[in-house]
Design a protein around this motif. Structure first.
Motif, mmCIF file in Angstrom:
data_model
loop_
_atom_site.group_PDB
_atom_site.id
_atom_site.type_symbol
_atom_site.label_atom_id
_atom_site.label_comp_id
_atom_site.label_asym_id
_atom_site.label_seq_id
_atom_site.Cartn_x
_atom_site.Cartn_y
_atom_site.Cartn_z
ATOM 1 N N GLU A 15 1.066 -1.340 0.071
ATOM 2 C CA GLU A 15 -0.022 -0.058 -0.152
ATOM 3 C C GLU A 15 0.792 1.224 0.072
ATOM 4 O OE1 GLU A 15 -3.080 0.287 -0.467
ATOM 5 O OE2 GLU A 15 -4.126 -1.906 0.220
ATOM 6 N N TYR A 18 2.932 4.274 4.589
ATOM 7 C CA TYR A 18 1.901 4.126 5.729
ATOM 8 C C TYR A 18 1.803 5.296 6.699
ATOM 9 C CZ TYR A 18 -0.669 2.051 9.811
ATOM 10 O OH TYR A 18 -1.668 1.836 10.761
ATOM 11 N N ASP A 19 2.632 5.904 7.178
ATOM 12 C CA ASP A 19 2.606 7.126 8.072
ATOM 13 C C ASP A 19 3.889 7.908 7.948
ATOM 14 O OD1 ASP A 19 1.388 8.624 9.901
ATOM 15 O OD2 ASP A 19 0.956 7.080 11.381
ATOM 16 N N ASP A 22 7.921 5.851 8.374
ATOM 17 C CA ASP A 22 8.395 5.304 7.181
ATOM 18 C C ASP A 22 8.816 6.335 6.313
ATOM 19 O OD1 ASP A 22 5.768 5.756 6.744
ATOM 20 O OD2 ASP A 22 5.525 3.818 5.563
ATOM 21 N N ASN A 117 2.208 -8.584 7.100
ATOM 22 C CA ASN A 117 1.909 -7.320 6.900
ATOM 23 C C ASN A 117 3.059 -6.166 7.044
ATOM 24 O OD1 ASN A 117 0.592 -4.680 8.657
ATOM 25 N ND2 ASN A 117 -0.436 -4.909 6.669
ATOM 26 N N TYR A 121 6.236 -2.573 4.781
ATOM 27 C CA TYR A 121 6.358 -1.070 5.099
ATOM 28 C C TYR A 121 8.006 -1.122 5.855
ATOM 29 C CZ TYR A 121 1.248 -1.041 5.105
ATOM 30 O OH TYR A 121 0.100 -1.021 4.702
ATOM 31 N N SER A 430 -4.982 2.364 -0.600
ATOM 32 C CA SER A 430 -4.261 3.732 -0.767
ATOM 33 C C SER A 430 -4.199 4.179 -2.410
ATOM 34 C CB SER A 430 -2.900 3.489 -0.017
ATOM 35 O OG SER A 430 -2.261 2.645 -0.899
ATOM 36 N N HIS A 432 -1.557 3.749 -4.054
ATOM 37 C CA HIS A 432 -0.408 4.242 -4.265
ATOM 38 C C HIS A 432 0.286 4.151 -5.687
ATOM 39 C CE1 HIS A 432 3.863 4.937 -3.273
ATOM 40 N NE2 HIS A 432 4.194 3.983 -4.240
ATOM 41 N N ASN A 503 -10.229 6.258 3.265
ATOM 42 C CA ASN A 503 -9.452 5.374 4.232
ATOM 43 C C ASN A 503 -9.664 5.563 5.891
ATOM 44 O OD1 ASN A 503 -7.339 3.981 5.727
ATOM 45 N ND2 ASN A 503 -5.520 4.387 4.257
ATOM 46 N N GLU A 505 -8.333 4.740 8.535
ATOM 47 C CA GLU A 505 -7.039 5.281 9.164
ATOM 48 C C GLU A 505 -6.713 6.634 9.317
ATOM 49 O OE1 GLU A 505 -5.131 3.476 11.230
ATOM 50 O OE2 GLU A 505 -6.355 1.678 11.274
#
Length: 541
Positions: A15, A18-19, A22, A117, A121, A430, A432, A503, A505
């Motif tokens: 994806e 992530y945040d 990263d 998972n 990332y 996402s 991406h 999303n 999140e």
């Protein structure tokens, strides 16, 4: 199979970023490649970033950037390789000595959803897990009675543990076990050459590390002080300052609910079976076999690490337990999974205790009453049925047979694959790669103008350009639409990523508007390009 599935999961569920963490690691890696990385504190002492000191997270990524360029695959190749490395280490450690253990651990750890998972990332957790496992394996191997080069293994243990320290501070989870084992060996006067080599090598590495910070910052404990300052900065969200009322639950029953809810309850049940089996074998045998000693080693490491996670503190100044997040428990997973592998082998050999393990797993399934209940229910039925129907099973599925080993491993694999396969089939959250194609095809030099984007892309857009945004392009938030003034010759674009804007999140904490709201803010627009849920419009002003 585990290695192939890990790569497939990485390819099909990736994806992108992530945040913020990263993104920062990627920026540090790029700074290393350009020579602009400066491991120095902020001159005004305003910003202290503990991530900047985790050199073994972004250092190898810088190497991949040099070889492959900057993109999301080269950014996350390092955590993927470390995830695969854990399975390879386990297979190398036990494929000949304990093949059932080796296969069982590879399935339990490699197919655990959060192991898979986190391989997608650039977070430190799976990277740390690899070095933790490697260090513990060196400790185990170097202390074997028949070891002919204990000094080399001791030095290797120190180097691998130091590598873990360069990844993340939670290598401290292992310290109680290491200190306890050192004390026990010193009391019994065993493995002296191993420990002398380990202590000397570790002392030299740690001393050099402290001198490094003394030279840079005039504070040899700079990294520790940065961590404490970070704890103080985030005190509103911790258990002491912000959630004092939740502290009792955090140190009593909530960790158990957390472990069961993340699927780790399967490992806990099997590891408990290994502990009981090991205790019985040690009581029945004056000289335990190597397999019993190995099982005891991993059970003890898993127990002390679990205790540290349950009751330990992220700070030495005040008591503050670590947050209950799946990525925070990766140091626990290797010893717990290996201990569970020995529990699986004990059941395979004797067929005993399956009714108890199956019953507990079924209780977990009933407790959760969610999608995670399915693996617990399947495995509960498998162990309960294998135990209760042991005498009625065909001979090829009796305890100790390859048939029963295959049945148990197949059952574990099927149960653990349910969740990751589900996420492999889900649509992207996402978009991406679609967004990257839009940016690369339509928003490059010599175009000039303003691109209105969401808050998440606003802080990550430079990554899509290998941290070199074309000088003619300016990225601005949708919310600043009325304050941006165009220069002569500039255009205005609207980039709408419907995946990002829906999303959960992001909409809970960063984005407070919907796709329909955005299009209403820019009523005069015409479609330039569309890739899936990503749309690029030119705004007519």
């Amino acid at each position: 199979m585990v290695l192939v599935f890990t790569v497939a999961f990485f390819a099909l569920t990736h994806e992108g970023l992530y945040d913020l963490d990263d993104l920062l690691y990627a920026r540090y890696a790029h700074a290393l490649t350009t020579g602009s990385y400066r491991p120095l504190p902020d001159p005004q002492h305003v910003f202290h970033d503990p991530l900047q000191e985790r050199l073994l997270i972004f250092g190898p990524v810088a190497g991949f950037y040099q070889l492959l360029g900057v993109d999301i695959i080269s950014t996350t190749l390092w955590p993927l390789l470390c995830t695969l490395g854990c399975s390879i280490l386990i297979w190398a450690l036990y494929r000949r000595r304990e093949p059932v253990v080796a296969a069982g651990v590879m399935v339990l750890l490699g197919l655990h959803y959060f192991t898979l998972n986190l391989s997608t990332y650039l977070y430190p957790d799976n990277i740390l897990m690899f070095w933790c496992l490697a260090g513990a394996a060196a400790l185990l191997t170097g202390r074997r009675p028949q070891q002919v080069r204990p000094g080399a293994w001791g030095a290797g243990f120190a180097v691998l543990s130091f590598a873990a320290l360069l990844c993340k501070e939670t290598i401290a989870f292992y310290v109680p076990f290491y200190v306890g084992l050192l004390g026990l060996d010193a009391y019994r006067r065993r493995y002296g050459r191993f420990w002398v080599a380990a202590l000397v090598t570790g002392g030299v590495l740690l001393g050099a590390y402290l001198l490094y910070y003394q030279y840079l910052t005039n504070d040899p404990l700079y990294r520790y002080h940065v961590i404490e300052q970070t704890n103080a900065y985030m005190s509103d969200g911790n258990y002491v300052q912000g959630h004092r009322g939740a502290l009792l639950g955090r140190v009593t029953w909530e960790p158990l609910r957390f472990f069961v809810g993340t699927g780790v309850g399967i490992m806990l049940v099997l590891a408990a079976a290994a502990a009981l089996s090991t205790r019985w074998k040690r009581a029945a045998t004056a000289s335990p076999a190597d397999s019993t000693t190995d099982a005891l080693f991993w059970v003890a490491l898993a127990a002390t690490t679990l205790g540290f996670y349950w009751w330990g503190s992220t700070s030495l100044r005040e008591y503050n337990p670590i947050s209950l997040q799946p990525r925070m428990m990766t140091p626990l997973l290797p010893p717990l999974a290996i201990a569970a592998g020995f529990g699986l082998r004990a059941f395979w050999q004797t067929g005993r205790g399956g009714w108890l393990m199956g019953g507990v797993l079924l209780l977990f399934a009933g407790w959760l009453r969610s999608a995670v209940s399915i693996p617990y229910g399947l495995l509960g039925v498998l162990f309960l049925g294998s135990s209760l129907l042991r005498q009625q099973l065909p001979l090829r599925y009796r305890p100790g047979t390859t048939g029963l080993a295959g049945l148990l491993l197949l059952g574990l694999a099927v149960a653990l694959l349910i969740r990751p396969v589900h996420f492999m089939r889900k649509p992207t959250v996402s978009s991406h790669f679609a967004q990257n194609r839009i940016l690369q095809a339509h928003l490059q030099a010599p175009h000039k103008g303003v691109v209105f984007v969401d808050e998440f892309l606003l802080r990550t857009h430079d990554f899509y350009y290998s941290f070199r945004v074309p000088p003619g392009l300016r990225f601005r938030s949708y919310l600043s639409r009325d304050s941006v003034r165009l220069l002569p010759g500039e255009k205005t674009w609207l980039l709408l990523n419907r995946s990002t804007l829906t999303n959960e999140e992001l909409t809970r904490k960063l984005i407070r508007y919907s796709p329909d709201s955005v299009t209403m803010w820019f009523p005069q627009h015409k479609l330039v390009a569309q890739e899936g849920k990503v749309e690029l419009y030119e705004v007519v002003r």
